[in-house]
Design an enzyme around this catalytic site. Structure first.
Site, PDB file in Angstrom:
ATOM      1  N   ASN A  98       0.875  -1.176   0.000  1.00  0.00           N
ATOM      2  CA  ASN A  98       0.000   0.000   0.000  1.00  0.00           C
ATOM      3  C   ASN A  98       0.909   1.222   0.000  1.00  0.00           C
ATOM      4  O   ASN A  98       1.485   1.576   1.028  1.00  0.00           O
ATOM      5  CB  ASN A  98      -0.891  -0.030   1.253  1.00  0.00           C
ATOM      6  CG  ASN A  98      -1.729   1.223   1.384  1.00  0.00           C
ATOM      7  OD1 ASN A  98      -1.771   2.050   0.472  1.00  0.00           O
ATOM      8  ND2 ASN A  98      -2.398   1.361   2.521  1.00  0.00           N
ATOM      9  N   TRP A  99       1.018   1.830  -1.162  1.00  0.00           N
ATOM     10  CA  TRP A  99       1.966   2.954  -1.289  1.00  0.00           C
ATOM     11  C   TRP A  99       1.437   4.224  -0.626  1.00  0.00           C
ATOM     12  O   TRP A  99       2.172   5.199  -0.490  1.00  0.00           O
ATOM     13  CB  TRP A  99       2.254   3.232  -2.771  1.00  0.00           C
ATOM     14  CG  TRP A  99       2.985   2.126  -3.488  1.00  0.00           C
ATOM     15  CD1 TRP A  99       3.288   0.877  -2.999  1.00  0.00           C
ATOM     16  CD2 TRP A  99       3.509   2.166  -4.815  1.00  0.00           C
ATOM     17  NE1 TRP A  99       3.952   0.137  -3.947  1.00  0.00           N
ATOM     18  CE2 TRP A  99       4.102   0.909  -5.084  1.00  0.00           C
ATOM     19  CE3 TRP A  99       3.516   3.131  -5.823  1.00  0.00           C
ATOM     20  CZ2 TRP A  99       4.705   0.601  -6.303  1.00  0.00           C
ATOM     21  CZ3 TRP A  99       4.120   2.829  -7.039  1.00  0.00           C
ATOM     22  CH2 TRP A  99       4.709   1.581  -7.278  1.00  0.00           C
ATOM     23  N   LYS A 100       0.160   4.224  -0.281  1.00  0.00           N
ATOM     24  CA  LYS A 100      -0.476   5.405   0.322  1.00  0.00           C
ATOM     25  C   LYS A 100      -0.255   6.632  -0.590  1.00  0.00           C
ATOM     26  O   LYS A 100      -0.201   6.467  -1.814  1.00  0.00           O
ATOM     27  CB  LYS A 100       0.037   5.619   1.747  1.00  0.00           C
ATOM     28  CG  LYS A 100      -0.098   4.332   2.585  1.00  0.00           C
ATOM     29  CD  LYS A 100       0.079   4.531   4.046  1.00  0.00           C
ATOM     30  CE  LYS A 100      -0.095   3.196   4.758  1.00  0.00           C
ATOM     31  NZ  LYS A 100      -0.036   3.296   6.213  1.00  0.00           N
ATOM     32  N   HIS A 158      -9.438   1.154   5.023  1.00  0.00           N
ATOM     33  CA  HIS A 158      -8.156   1.358   5.699  1.00  0.00           C
ATOM     34  C   HIS A 158      -8.360   2.345   6.845  1.00  0.00           C
ATOM     35  O   HIS A 158      -9.161   3.279   6.737  1.00  0.00           O
ATOM     36  CB  HIS A 158      -7.122   1.895   4.704  1.00  0.00           C
ATOM     37  CG  HIS A 158      -5.742   1.885   5.269  1.00  0.00           C
ATOM     38  ND1 HIS A 158      -5.304   2.839   6.153  1.00  0.00           N
ATOM     39  CD2 HIS A 158      -4.712   1.011   5.115  1.00  0.00           C
ATOM     40  CE1 HIS A 158      -4.056   2.561   6.507  1.00  0.00           C
ATOM     41  NE2 HIS A 158      -3.673   1.456   5.890  1.00  0.00           N
ATOM     42  N   GLU A 210      -6.748   4.782   7.779  1.00  0.00           N
ATOM     43  CA  GLU A 210      -6.547   6.194   7.413  1.00  0.00           C
ATOM     44  C   GLU A 210      -7.762   6.748   6.671  1.00  0.00           C
ATOM     45  O   GLU A 210      -8.051   7.941   6.768  1.00  0.00           O
ATOM     46  CB  GLU A 210      -5.250   6.322   6.589  1.00  0.00           C
ATOM     47  CG  GLU A 210      -4.029   6.120   7.481  1.00  0.00           C
ATOM     48  CD  GLU A 210      -2.818   5.497   6.801  1.00  0.00           C
ATOM     49  OE1 GLU A 210      -2.763   5.467   5.562  1.00  0.00           O
ATOM     50  OE2 GLU A 210      -1.934   5.008   7.542  1.00  0.00           O
ATOM     51  N   GLU A 256      -5.047  -4.697  10.724  1.00  0.00           N
ATOM     52  CA  GLU A 256      -4.031  -3.663  10.894  1.00  0.00           C
ATOM     53  C   GLU A 256      -4.315  -2.898  12.182  1.00  0.00           C
ATOM     54  O   GLU A 256      -5.170  -1.991  12.184  1.00  0.00           O
ATOM     55  CB  GLU A 256      -4.065  -2.678   9.721  1.00  0.00           C
ATOM     56  CG  GLU A 256      -3.746  -3.317   8.381  1.00  0.00           C
ATOM     57  CD  GLU A 256      -3.189  -2.299   7.394  1.00  0.00           C
ATOM     58  OE1 GLU A 256      -2.140  -2.598   6.819  1.00  0.00           O
ATOM     59  OE2 GLU A 256      -3.770  -1.213   7.236  1.00  0.00           O
ATOM     60  N   GLY A 295       2.884   2.531  10.851  1.00  0.00           N
ATOM     61  CA  GLY A 295       3.874   3.593  10.698  1.00  0.00           C
ATOM     62  C   GLY A 295       4.618   3.953  11.972  1.00  0.00           C
ATOM     63  O   GLY A 295       5.290   4.984  12.030  1.00  0.00           O
ATOM     64  N   SER A 332       3.701  -1.824  10.382  1.00  0.00           N
ATOM     65  CA  SER A 332       5.139  -1.851  10.650  1.00  0.00           C
ATOM     66  C   SER A 332       5.808  -3.172  10.297  1.00  0.00           C
ATOM     67  O   SER A 332       6.764  -3.590  10.960  1.00  0.00           O
ATOM     68  CB  SER A 332       5.423  -1.475  12.110  1.00  0.00           C
ATOM     69  OG  SER A 332       5.072  -0.126  12.352  1.00  0.00           O
ATOM     70  N   GLY A 344       5.127   1.505   4.552  1.00  0.00           N
ATOM     71  CA  GLY A 344       6.424   2.121   4.306  1.00  0.00           C
ATOM     72  C   GLY A 344       7.435   1.215   3.626  1.00  0.00           C
ATOM     73  O   GLY A 344       8.125   1.634   2.678  1.00  0.00           O
TER      74      GLY A 344
HETATM   75  P1  13P Z   1       3.238   0.600   7.625  1.00  0.00           P
HETATM   76  O1  13P Z   1       3.747  -0.699   7.071  1.00  0.00           O
HETATM   77  O2  13P Z   1       3.930   1.799   7.103  1.00  0.00           O
HETATM   78  O3  13P Z   1       3.147   0.551   9.120  1.00  0.00           O
HETATM   79  O4  13P Z   1       1.722   0.768   7.100  1.00  0.00           O
HETATM   80  C1  13P Z   1       0.845  -0.294   7.232  1.00  0.00           C
HETATM   81  C2  13P Z   1      -0.377   0.015   6.485  1.00  0.00           C
HETATM   82  O5  13P Z   1      -1.145   0.883   6.858  1.00  0.00           O
HETATM   83  C3  13P Z   1      -0.627  -0.737   5.260  1.00  0.00           C
HETATM   84  O6  13P Z   1      -1.920  -0.539   4.784  1.00  0.00           O
END
Ligand code: 13P
Length: 268
Positions: free
Chosen positions: A18-20, A106, A108, A176, A182, A230, A252
């Site tokens: 997930n590149w966000k 998600h 976020e 998650e 993160g 993470s 990330g």
């Molecule tokens: P990180 O791997 O950066 O913690 O993010 C996880 C995430 O939200 C994947 O959707």
């Protein structure tokens, strides 16, 4: 093999990036090309790989990974197929662009856009109607974990976010924990295993409704349940080889081809 093709077999790990809101054309394309090259030179590595770039890069990344076996996915979709929804993107548009997956719910999106379980459920349903696999995300906040509410929160989110018609072939669950995203912090393996076992049990109950518990259990066994939060090359092996963990949703670390590939190799 796609998830759900064989009801009795443990599903192949799915390693999803997930590149966000990261990636301009140059770095996004370099990342996609590096991953495609790894897949081509490795052959069947035993896992399935998925990249979910931002909407702006879907077309170009789709071309860069075409024929490599890496799947293309989006990070969200709207619940309607078209219409007056400025700035939104529908599942039909994603399908048209070559996507096979859409992440929905998600944390976020739930926090930045106030998405409720009901919204997530309708987005997952919209993805299904367009032939996309919905990756439905659930997970507790730090406060919820501290108050001992992890299992009840995940149970409630699953009950509210999985649409009728969900199956092992059109749905992936991603657990998650919000506090692990993160932050560099992860739950201990026992805690991850406990939540994943609960997810599989709740999926069996939900998918068995009206069809019988046996059918629900078969679907649940074949469904992929990813861990996210993470994940990195150092912790991937202990988290991703647990029972009931069928891959990872990586943020990330999915932005670096070497790290993402290492995580995938450690999922086996
Ligand atoms: P990180 O791997 O950066 O913690 O993010 C996880 C995430 O939200 C994947 O959707």
């Amino acid at each position: 093999m796609q998830a759900g093709d064989t009801m009795t077999v443990t599903p192949r790990p799915l390693i999803a990036g997930n590149w966000k809101m990261n990636g301009l054309r140059e770095d996004g394309l370099a990342l996609a090309r590096a991953l495609a090259e790894r897949v081509r030179s490795t052959g069947d590595a035993g896992f399935d790989m998925l990249v979910c770039p931002p909407f702006t890069l879907l077309a170009e990344i789709g071309l860069a990974i075409d024929g490599s076996g890496i799947a293309l996915g989006a990070q969200d979709c709207h619940q309607e197929q078209q219409g007056a929804h400025t700035g939104d993107v529908s599942a039909a548009m994603l399908n048209d662009m070559g996507c096979r997956y859409a992440i929905v719910g998600h944390s976020e999106r739930r926090s930045d856009h106030a998405e409720t379980d009901a919204v997530v459920e309708s987005k997952a349903g919209a993805a299904h109607r367009q032939g996309l696999v919905a990756i439905v995300c659930v997970g507790e906040t730090g406060d919820e974990r501290d108050s001992g509410a992890t299992l009840s929160v995940v149970t409630r989110q699953l009950a509210g976010s999985l649409p009728d018609g969900a199956s092992a072939s059109n749905t992936v669950i991603a657990y998650e924990p919000v506090w692990a995203i993160g932050t560099g912090r992860t739950p201990c393996p026992d805690d991850v295993a406990e939540v994943h076992a609960l997810v599989r049990d709740r999926v069996a109950a939900k998918l068995g409704l009206g069809k019988g518990r046996g059918e629900g259990e078969a679907q649940a066994r074949a469904m992929r349940i990813l861990y996210g939060g993470s994940v990195n090359p150092s912790n991937a092996a202990e988290l991703l080889t647990l029972d009931d963990v069928n891959g990872a949703l990586v943020g990330g670390a999915s932005l670096k081809a070497d790290d993402f590939w290492s995580i995938a190799e450690r999922s086996l």
